[in-house]
Write a protein that holds these residues in place. Structure first.
Motif, PDB file in Angstrom:
ATOM      1  N   GLU A  55      42.222  16.836  32.322  1.00 57.20           N
ATOM      2  CA  GLU A  55      43.290  15.834  32.247  1.00 57.20           C
ATOM      3  C   GLU A  55      44.240  15.957  33.448  1.00 57.20           C
ATOM      4  O   GLU A  55      44.684  14.953  34.012  1.00 57.20           O
ATOM      5  N   LYS A  56      44.490  17.209  33.872  1.00 57.32           N
ATOM      6  CA  LYS A  56      45.357  17.424  35.048  1.00 57.32           C
ATOM      7  C   LYS A  56      44.758  16.738  36.269  1.00 57.32           C
ATOM      8  O   LYS A  56      45.461  16.124  37.066  1.00 57.32           O
ATOM      9  N   ARG A  58      42.627  14.221  36.269  1.00 54.59           N
ATOM     10  CA  ARG A  58      42.669  12.754  36.106  1.00 54.59           C
ATOM     11  C   ARG A  58      44.057  12.237  36.442  1.00 54.59           C
ATOM     12  O   ARG A  58      44.205  11.188  37.080  1.00 54.59           O
ATOM     13  N   GLN A  59      45.080  12.990  36.038  1.00 53.11           N
ATOM     14  CA  GLN A  59      46.457  12.548  36.332  1.00 53.11           C
ATOM     15  C   GLN A  59      46.723  12.512  37.834  1.00 53.11           C
ATOM     16  O   GLN A  59      47.579  11.783  38.303  1.00 53.11           O
ATOM     17  N   LYS A  60      45.966  13.316  38.589  1.00 57.36           N
ATOM     18  CA  LYS A  60      46.137  13.292  40.060  1.00 57.36           C
ATOM     19  C   LYS A  60      45.285  12.202  40.706  1.00 57.36           C
ATOM     20  O   LYS A  60      45.201  12.121  41.930  1.00 57.36           O
TER      21      LYS A  60
END
Ligand SMILES: NC(=O)C1=CN([C@@H]2O[C@H](COP(=O)(O)OP(=O)(O)OC[C@H]3O[C@@H](n4cnc5c(N)ncnc54)[C@H](OP(=O)(O)O)[C@@H]3O)[C@@H](O)[C@H]2O)C=CC1
Ligand SMILES: O=C(O)[C@@H]1CCC=N1
Length: 298
Positions: A55-56, A58-60
């Motif tokens: 998820e980290k 994807r957030q980037k």
């Protein structure tokens, strides 16, 4: 670097960069090479263990993120594979690799896993696979790593020069690169990849020393970091009058030590407390640990 780098080897044009492991080292490599536009974000593929890490990413803005390495490798059968997991996880990665896979180009950044072990453990690796060991550092994120690289040259491997050139360009985009024999890889790892940690400790200690004398923490941190940067730049930039190929580092040290002055008192204190010996022992300990890891990785 102005545009995304393509690897044209006849079989894989514009091959994706597949990172197996998406932790600290992969983050530094990906940040560095995306910033230099060596690769675009949509051509980066990453596998991690946990959904939290996925998820980290994807957030980037990375869309090709997997929590199942086998699934990722099945989806990307033709790619540049960069192994960025801890050495202890390597066996798990090996068992996640599809048995019918025939990768042509693999880069490993794992400490303590030598080339013969990589070839032996990746059972699908054929005589036609180029494997490169690369040892970058966290400074890759800002294009300032001192990367070392080794590989076995084999004229029988199709397009091997293309792969080596590509690896070199990749390393150059995240800093400097030295090609070295594998027998020197572990001490080079210690000074190129581990030493940033020790240098952070040194800079922190400089700041602590000044804080102990009453300087504010924020100023102390900035002054200490800039002083170390300036000293390193003087060694590397011949405009300082220093020739790194020909001169001893002590020549510059001596310029700072005014006779009967302050600095030489600090030199005396450092020598009294075994500064040089402590650093030499740290290099030796890190290198030896990698030697030991190589024995257990077999
Ligand atoms: N840190 C450094 O400065 C340097 C490290 N290296 C080398 O880089 C490698 C990685 O180190 P580092 O980044 O620090 O370690 P981290 O622990 O930060 O990262 C390891 C990553 O591997 C992922 N992972 C674990 N198991 C699997 C699996 N089965 N398949 C895919 N991914 C998996 C983890 O996922 P999750 O996040 O979900 O747990 C994590 O993203 C090591 O081999 C080290 O020797 C080399 C030079 C410098
Ligand atoms: O500490 C480690 O094992 C890794 C390899 C070099 C830097 N970090």
């Amino acid at each position: 670097m102005t545009g995304s780098k393509e690897l044209k080897d006849g079989s894989s044009e514009n091959a994706p960069l597949v990172f197996i492991g998406g932790g600290n080292m992969a983050a530094a490599l990906i940040t560095g090479c995306v910033a230099k536009r060596f690769v675009e974000k949509d051509r980066v593929v990453i596998s991690v263990r946990t959904e939290k890490s996925a998820e980290k990413w994807r957030q980037k803005g990375y869309v090709n993120v997997f929590t199942n390495t086998l699934e990722m490798l099945e989806k990307y059968p033709t790619a540049i594979y960069i192994i960025c997991v801890k050495p202890q996880i390597f066996n798990e990665v090996v068992s996640s690799w599809p048995v019918n896979s025939r990768p042509k180009f693999i880069v490993s950044v794992m400490a303590g896993v030598p080339l013969p072990t990589l070839s032996a453990k990746l059972p699908f690796v054929s005589g036609n696979t180029t494997i490169i060991r690369m040892m970058p550092s966290v400074a890759s994120s800002i294009g300032a790593a001192a990367t070392t690289m080794c590989y076995e040259k084999n004229d029988k491997i199709e397009n091997q020069d293309t792969y080596i050139k590509y690896a070199r360009e990749f390393a150059e985009c995240i800093g400097t690169v030295e090609i070295i024999p594998e027998r020197c890889f572990n001490p080079a790892m210690a000074i190129g990849a581990s030493s940033p940690a020790w240098t952070f400790m040194y800079i922190e200690s400089l700041a602590d020393g000044a804080v102990a004398q009453g300087l504010g923490r924020a100023e102390a941190k900035r002054i200490a970091a800039q002083a170390v940067l300036g000293a390193a730049q003087m060694l590397l930039n011949s405009e300082s009058g220093f020739d790194i190929e020909k001169q001893h580092f002590g020549w510059l040290k001596d310029q700072v030590c005014s006779p009967g002055g302050t600095t030489i008192e600090g030199v005396r204190a450092l020598e009294k407390h075994g500064f040089r010996s402590a650093v030499i022992e740290a290099v030796s300990a890190a290198s030896k640990k990698a030697d030991d890891m190589a024995k257990t990785a077999k």
